[in-house]
Write an enzyme that holds these catalytic residues in place. Structure first.
Site, mmCIF file in Angstrom:
data_model
loop_
_atom_site.group_PDB
_atom_site.id
_atom_site.type_symbol
_atom_site.label_atom_id
_atom_site.label_comp_id
_atom_site.label_asym_id
_atom_site.label_seq_id
_atom_site.Cartn_x
_atom_site.Cartn_y
_atom_site.Cartn_z
ATOM 1 C CE LYS A 85 -3.964 1.797 2.682
ATOM 2 N NZ LYS A 85 -4.806 1.529 3.866
ATOM 3 C CB SER A 160 -7.876 3.364 2.797
ATOM 4 O OG SER A 160 -7.144 2.689 3.805
ATOM 5 C CB SER A 184 -8.781 0.487 5.418
ATOM 6 O OG SER A 184 -9.511 1.681 5.564
#
Length: 483
Positions: A85, A160, A184
Site C-alpha cells: 500500500k 482504503s 480498510s
C-alpha cells in the site's frame, strides 16, 4: 487452482518451490509483472512500480538459493514477490497517500512493517492506490485517479487498501500490506474476493504510515496482511508482529496460539445476518448462511446471539474515534492547518478543488454535534457483551457490508454501511475476511470471521477451513464453486 501456475500459488507454495529448485524468483517476478501490466490499465491498482529493482533482487535471491546448502537457514519469503500500500514508507519511493499537497513526498526510510517483509526476503513489485489520506471506502484521489474492482472495473475496489485488494484479486500479487481503521483491509479483500486479516490491536506496529495514527488511534487503526490464499495470513502476521519502540500500543506484539492447533469440532459458531439496522442483500446472506451451516456441522452447533447495540454501530464507531482522534481530519487534509471546508466545497463544485468529495464530506461532518459520551459507553458495553457471547472457544460470522461491490460512487448514497466493518476496529477485535465464491453477476461474496481480542489464530483457522470447503479466491473470469 493449478499449483504449478505462479499466479495461483500462495506465498508459502512459492517459497517451497524456490527452495526445491522447481521455479526461480526471476520467473515469479516476471510472471506477476506481466500480469500487472495486463490488468493495471483497466483497474489502476498499482500506481508506482519498481520492476527493474525487483528483477535485480530476484536475480540476487536466485544466486543465494543456489549457493545455500541449508535452505532452512534462508529468510522465509526469499524471492517471493508482493505489493505494498502506497501510504507505507519505502525508502526512495513516493508516499503521497492520495493528497495533492504531497505529490513530491519521498520516503527516506522503510516503515518497520516494510523493513520486516524485506528482511524476510519479500520483493516489492510496486505500490498500490489509496483514497485521499486513506479515509474512505472507495479508492480514488486527485493524484493517481480511481481504482476499479478486479472482477468488474465499473465497480468499487473498496478502500482504503483498494489498490492492494484489486491487484491481489486480479492475480497480480500473492499478498500485500494494508491498514484498517474502519474496514480498510476487509472491504478491499471482500470486494475483490481475497483474504484479509485485521489483527488484534497492539500486535503489528503502525509506524511509518501517512497519515500516521497517533496516541489512542493506534488502537483503532491496525496493520495487517491481504493475501490470495488463507495459508499465508498467519506466517505473514508472524513476520509483521512485534514492538518497534515507537508505536505506543504495540508494546508486546505477542501472538498466541496456532491455527494448526484449532479444532473445528470444539468451536462454537455464532452468526448474525445483519446489524439490525441496515439489511443485507440476499446473495450475501445466503453465502454466509451456507458457511455458518457447514461450520456448525463441524463443531458445536449454530447460535444466533441477541446484540441490540449493533444497531448503533456507526454512532459507536464515531464516538470512540472521536475519543481517540488527536487531530481533526480537516487539519490532516491541510497538513496540520485546517482547510476551509466550505470554500473547498465551492471549488469542488467548480471542478477546481484538490480534494475529493468524500474527503470534504468527512471533514464537514466531523464537527457535527453528537452525544459521543452516551455512544462511547454503549460501545464499551457492546464490547463486553461480544466477548461474553463469542468466548474463547467461538467465532462470530458477520457480513462485511450490505451487498457485493457496488458501482463507483454508490457508497456515498449509503455512507454509514461501512460500520459493518468499522465497529470491530473501535472494539478491538481480530477479524478475518473470507471469500465465499461469486454471485450471479460475477462479483465476490464473503464473510467476516470475528474472534475475541487475542484470538487471531482462531479466526485464521476458520478462514483456512472455509477456503478448503468453498474454494477461496477465484481468478477473475474463471469458474467458481458457490456451494
Amino acid at each position: 487452482m493449478n499449483p504449478a501456475d505462479p499466479l495461483s500459488m500462495s506465498a508459502a507454495q512459492m517459497a517451497a518451490a524456490l527452495r526445491a529448485g522447481t521455479i526461480t524468483s526471476r520467473a515469479l517476478v516476471d510472471a506477476h509483472v506481466a500480469r500487472i501490466e495486463a490488468v493495471n490499465p483497466r483497474i489502476n491498482a498499482v500506481v508506482q512500480t519498481r520492476y527493474e529493482a525487483a528483477r535485480a533482487e530476484a536475480d540476487a535471491a536466485d544466486r543465494r538459493l543456489r549457493q545455500t546448502t541449508d535452505k532452512s537457514a534462508l529468510p522465509p519469503l526469499l524471492g517471493v514477490p508482493c505489493t505494498l500500500k502506497e501510504n507505507f514508507a519505502f525508502a526512495g519511493y513516493p508516499q503521497v497517500s492520495g493528497l495533492v499537497a504531497r505529490r513530491a513526498a519521498i520516503a527516506d526510510r522503510d516503515a518497520p512493517t516494510v523493513a520486516r517483509l524485506r528482511a524476510a526476503g519479500a520483493i516489492a513489485l510496486g505500490f498500490t492506490n489509496t483514497p485521499e489520506l486513506c479515509m474512505w471506502m472507495e479508492t480514488h484521489n486527485r493524484v493517481y485517479g480511481r481504482t476499479g474492482n478486479a472482477y468488474d472495473a465499473a465497480h468499487t475496489a473498496g478502500g482504503s487498501s483498494g489498490g492492494e485488494g484489486a491487484i491481489i484479486g486480479a492475480g497480480g500479487s500473492p499478498f500485500g500490506l494494508g491498514a484498517d481503521v474502519g474496514g480498510s483491509i476487509r472491504f478491499p479483500a471482500f470486494f475483490n474476493g481475497v483474504f484479509g486479516h485485521k489483527p488484534t490491536p497492539g500486535i503489528v506496529p503502525n509506524t511509518g504510515q501517512h497519515p500516521l495514527p497517533e496516541g489512542a488511534m493506534n488502537h483503532n487503526c491496525v496493520t495487517g496482511p491481504i493475501a490470495r490464499r488463507a495459508e499465508d495470513l498467519w506466517p505473514l502476521l508472524n513476520i509483521l508482529a512485534g514492538p518497534d519502540g515507537q508505536d505506543p500500543v504495540c508494546s508486546a506484539g505477542a501472538l498466541k496460539g496456532d491455527p494448526a492447533r484449532v479444532r473445528l469440532d470444539r468451536l462454537r459458531i455464532l452468526s448474525l445476518p445483519d446489524n439490525g439496522r441496515r439489511r443485507v442483500a440476499g446473495d450475501l446472506r445466503e453465502a454466509q448462511q451456507r458457511a455458518a451451516n457447514w461450520l456448525a456441522a463441524q463443531g458445536r452447533g449454530l447460535h444466533v446471539p441477541r446484540l441490540r447495540p449493533l444497531r448503533s454501530s456507526f454512532e459507536i464507531w464515531s464516538a470512540l474515534m472521536q475519543e481517540a482522534q488527536p487531530q481533526p481530519f480537516a487539519a490532516q487534509l491541510g497538513q496540520g492547518r485546517r482547510i476551509p471546508v466550505l470554500r473547498e466545497f465551492l471549488k469542488w463544485g467548480a471542478g477546481a478543488s484538490a480534494h475529493t468529495l468524500p474527503a470534504l464530506v468527512l471533514a464537514a461532518i466531523e464537527s457535527l454535534p453528537m452525544p459521543h459520551g452516551r455512544y462511547a459507553r454503549l460501545g464499551r458495553e457492546l464490547r463486553e457483551a461480544l466477548i461474553d457471547a463469542i468466548g474463547d472457544d467461538g467465532v462470530l460470522l458477520f457480513p462485511p457490508y450490505t451487498r457485493a461491490a457496488p458501482r463507483h460512487n454508490w457508497p456515498m448514497a449509503t455512507p454509514f454501511d461501512f460500520a459493518y466493518c468499522g465497529i470491530f476496529n473501535v472494539l478491538g477485535f481480530p477479524v478475518t475476511q473470507v471469500p465465499l465464491g461469486l454471485n450471479r453477476r460475477g462479483l465476490p461474496l464473503g464473510v467476516q470471521v470475528v474472534g475475541i481480542p487475542g484470538n487471531d489464530a482462531v479466526t485464521i483457522a476458520v478462514a483456512q477451513a472455509l477456503e478448503k470447503q468453498f474454494g477461496g479466491w477465484v481468478m477473475p473470469n474463471s469458474p467458481t464453486r458457490a456451494e
